[in-house]
Design a protein around this motif. Structure first.
Motif, PDB file in Angstrom:
ATOM      1  N   VAL A  31       0.830  -1.203   0.000  1.00  0.00           N
ATOM      2  CA  VAL A  31       0.000   0.000   0.000  1.00  0.00           C
ATOM      3  C   VAL A  31       0.868   1.257   0.000  1.00  0.00           C
ATOM      4  N   ALA A  53      -1.330   4.229  -1.855  1.00  0.00           N
ATOM      5  CA  ALA A  53      -2.618   3.845  -1.274  1.00  0.00           C
ATOM      6  C   ALA A  53      -3.747   3.862  -2.289  1.00  0.00           C
ATOM      7  N   PRO A  81      -3.487  -0.055  -4.304  1.00  0.00           N
ATOM      8  CA  PRO A  81      -2.848  -1.141  -3.543  1.00  0.00           C
ATOM      9  C   PRO A  81      -2.598  -2.349  -4.438  1.00  0.00           C
ATOM     10  N   LEU A  91      -2.431   8.085   6.938  1.00  0.00           N
ATOM     11  CA  LEU A  91      -3.280   7.032   6.392  1.00  0.00           C
ATOM     12  C   LEU A  91      -3.813   6.160   7.520  1.00  0.00           C
ATOM     13  N   LEU A  96      -8.713   2.378   2.718  1.00  0.00           N
ATOM     14  CA  LEU A  96      -7.489   3.123   2.992  1.00  0.00           C
ATOM     15  C   LEU A  96      -7.820   4.601   2.885  1.00  0.00           C
ATOM     16  N   ASP A 105      -7.285   8.724   3.863  1.00  0.00           N
ATOM     17  CA  ASP A 105      -6.284   9.752   4.152  1.00  0.00           C
ATOM     18  C   ASP A 105      -6.879  10.765   5.113  1.00  0.00           C
TER      19      ASP A 105
END
Length: 702
Positions: free
Chosen positions: A351, A354, A357, A645, A663, A665
């Motif tokens: 990842v 991100a 992935p 993250l 995932l 942010d």
């Protein structure tokens, strides 16, 4: 409602006789194209191989060329007996068009020459409305559904299978009955048929050898899917992995389609997407990138066939104390996904990017990914294999060098026991494997992943709990021995030495170790915890006591401890002088905190539940208010602080399909930018608040 063969035009049919075409070459900005204004409401079907549209009203069938969707071109018209049209569908080769009517009429048209449609067959196949139909993938079979049987619905509804190899002579092959049928759909790749109707019931059928419909058995209530009273439309994803359903309670329903017949009713990956009004129609685009829903008010929603944030399949396992499912450098994440028989397939994902992935390792059953060893660079993961109904356990270490190549596995570690428990030293060089409810702990030197070496076997009781074996500082191991905590000096792993104990240290609930302060924390009776000095492992010394509920104390950085009272009050203690701990801060929560997880670098903390994300300053003070409250999260894992993250698993997912880890942010500007790139349809406000409650909602794409 339906899509053109190239997925660039969406057609919708509305009350009053209007058929509206939409240019969706840019799905983020659908544009009105041409429209057909007819005398009555109509059903529509797009040709599967060209820009043709068939339209059936209660009086006539018309065919249109839509090479330019702004200017539909009339090609042909055929008058039909006056009756309500309910359903219309092309065969996969586009040569045959089937329609169903309110008087139970099935008509098959030859559209080999679209400008000269010819009626091949017409027959009454039901005493009530022929409400839905669907062709098999090869076009040789047709399935029809006809509501509830009889004029007053006193008989069961019917699903019928037809041989339409010769469309001029359709042959009835098999009839099945269900409580209600409002929609039928042939699986695009397998001999399955799905039907849905009243009370949200879903029924599965197997087409045996192309000749007979066989209903897939289910337990009582197992075939419930919809929430409302009706499910009037079904549509499969082109690859057959997902089934979409229209629900009168105002939802687009989605569910994964299992690979085994026995799994069809299990509803793997069930989720729903909210609409404002009862949903009447659903349709997948031929390229599988979109699914559309239309409601009774005429509003149409386009949904991308992907989750509105980067994600990976599966969910993270719960790692042992001192370890993580995220590698120390933040590059790798380990997840597991379970099938209908609860067998897990484990994956490790790169990842580092991100938004994209990449799967770098898959461990099939019965292997399971465990956790990454602390403080190891390159990253090293422990995998565990257990063969059911045996006592055979195997551990294998995998090293990920970060170069993009395949990870390398080391020599297997075999261990015989009913159940096992593991512990890892803080430097990630020593692995302890214990036999739960037994008297054996093996110490393995895993400094060299390729050749782990067993250094010693310790003869000591091992409690049947996940935290029964753990490391308490450099060269020290703790075990649970009855009600006591027993310590072992493993500074020389080849010659472990029995050291001191804390009497009744495991009597209440739990214990924790603060590596920086070299202090042990244990529960005491009466909302109190005790601090112990382990500098002399042979003679642990009690230093002081602090207020705190059993099990509710958490190391929140070297030298700092959080204790939580029963009313939700959290107190932070500086343990520089452990004989007289100094309370440095108090936070009041609306409920007691059940867990605290620190990011690997100590810059963030996650409390639960509900899960809240906190920024931690260099002076160890938690900044308020929290960065985020994730009310719908079931699990949250933080990445190291050089990566903004987090990995989030939703409790009741409504956005994705199946088990997913998102995932996300924490940088707000990057959230908007990334959503626009990965989810160009924009996330609606309700979904946004589920994923990003700490960020003000706005359309992610203009």
């Amino acid at each position: 409602m339906g899509f053109s063969a190239d997925s660039e035009v969406l057609g919708t049919s509305h009350r009053g006789g209007r058929v509206q075409l939409w240019d969706i070459t840019r799905p983020t900005m659908p544009r009105r194209a041409g429209a057909l204004d007819l005398d009555k409401s109509a059903v529509i079907a797009f040709h599967p191989r060209s820009r043709l549209l068939a339209v059936q009203t209660n009086r006539r069938l018309t065919v249109w060329e839509i090479a330019d969707a702004r200017k539909p071109k009339w090609l042909a018209e055929r008058r039909t007996p006056e009756e309500v049209a309910y359903t219309l569908a092309f065969s996969p080769d586009g040569r045959t068009l089937a329609s169903g009517t309110g008087k139970g009429q099935l008509r098959l048209w030859d559209l080999t020459e679209p400008a000269r449609p010819g009626l091949r067959a017409e027959r009454t196949v039901s005493q009530v409305e022929l409400i839905s139909l669907s062709f098999s993938p090869d076009g040789r079979r047709l399935v029809t559904g006809n509501g509830q049987g009889g004029p007053r619905g006193e008989r069961a509804a019917q699903v019928k299978l037809w041989d339409v190899t010769d469309p001029g002579r359709p042959v009835a092959l098999s009839t099945g009955t269900a409580e209600s049928v409002m929609a039928v759909a042939f699986h695009p790749r397998r001999p399955f048929v799905a039907s849905a109707g009243g009370n949200g019931k879903l029924t599965w059928w197997v087409v045996d050898r192309g000749q007979r419909l066989r209903k897939v058995d289910h337990d009582t209530f197992e075939n419930g899917w919809g929430i409302g009273e009706r499910m009037p439309s079904l549509s499969f994803h082109p690859d057959g992995t997902t089934l979409a359903g229209a629900d009168s309670a105002g939802y687009l329903l989605l569910r994964r389609v299992g690979t085994a017949e026995s799994s069809l009713y299990e509803g793997s990956g069930e989720n729903r997407r909210a609409a404002a009004e009862p949903v009447q129609a659903v349709a997948y685009s031929p390229d599988g990138t979109m699914v559309a829903s239309g409601d009774v008010r005429g509003e149409v929603r386009l949904w991308p066939d992907r989750v509105p944030a980067p994600s990976v399949d599966g969910t993270p396992a719960h790692a042992d104390p001192g370890t993580s499912v995220i590698s120390r450098d933040g590059r790798f994440l380990a997840t597991s996904i379970f099938d209908e028989e609860y067998r897990s397939t484990s994956n490790v994902w790169d990842v580092s990017k991100a938004s994209a992935p990449r799967r770098v390792l898959t461990l099939p059953p019965p292997w399971q990914s465990g956790y990454f060893l602390p403080d190891r660079r390159p990253a090293v993961m422990v995998a565990h294999k257990y063969v059911a109904k045996t006592k055979d356990h195997v551990f294998r270490l995998w090293e990920f060098d970060g170069s993009g190549g395949s990870p390398s596995g080391g020599k297997d570690i075999h261990f015989t026991a009913g159940d096992v428990v593991t512990g890892v030293s803080r430097d990630g060089r020593l692995l302890a494997i214990g036999e739960q409810n037994g008297r054996r702990i093996e110490l393995w030197d895993v400094s060299d992943v390729r050749v782990p070496v067993r250094r010693a076997v310790i003869d000591t009781p091992v409690a049947p709990s996940p935290g029964a074996v753990w490391f308490v500082g450099k060269g020290a191991l703790a075990t649970v021995d009855g009600l006591d905590l027993r310590f072992w000096d493993v500074s020389d792993p080849a010659h472990p030495r029995r050291a001191g104990r804390v009497k009744d240290g495991a009597a209440i609930q739990a214990s924790a170790y603060l590596h920086g302060a070299r202090l042990l924390v244990t529960d005491e009776i009466g909302q109190e915890v005790s601090l112990w000095d382990l500098a002399d492992l042979d003679r642990p010394r009690k230093l002081s006591g602090l207020p705190g509920a059993p099990g509710l104390y958490f190391p929140v950085g070297d030298g700092t401890l959080m204790t939580v009272l029963g009313d939700g009050t959290a107190q932070f203690w500086d343990l520089a002088n452990a004989r007289r701990p100094e309370r440095i801060r108090t936070l009041r929560f609306d409920r007691p905190i059940e867990s605290v997880v620190m990011s690997p670098d100590g810059g963030r903390a996650v409390t639960g539940e509900p899960y809240r994300i906190w920024a931690v300053r260099p002076d160890r003070r938690w900044q308020t208010p929290s960065l985020a409250t994730l009310t719908s999260a079931e699990q949250v894992e933080l990445f190291p602080d050089d990566r903004s993250l987090m990995a989030v698993v939703q409790r009741d997912p409504v956005l994705g399909a199946g088990e997913q880890t998102y995932l996300l942010d924490l940088d707000t500007d990057r959230v908007y930018e990334e959503l626009c790139r990965t989810h160009p349809f924009s996330v609606d406000k309700a979904q946004w608040e589920s994923l990003f409650p700490h960020i003000e909602w706005r359309s992610s794409c203009g």
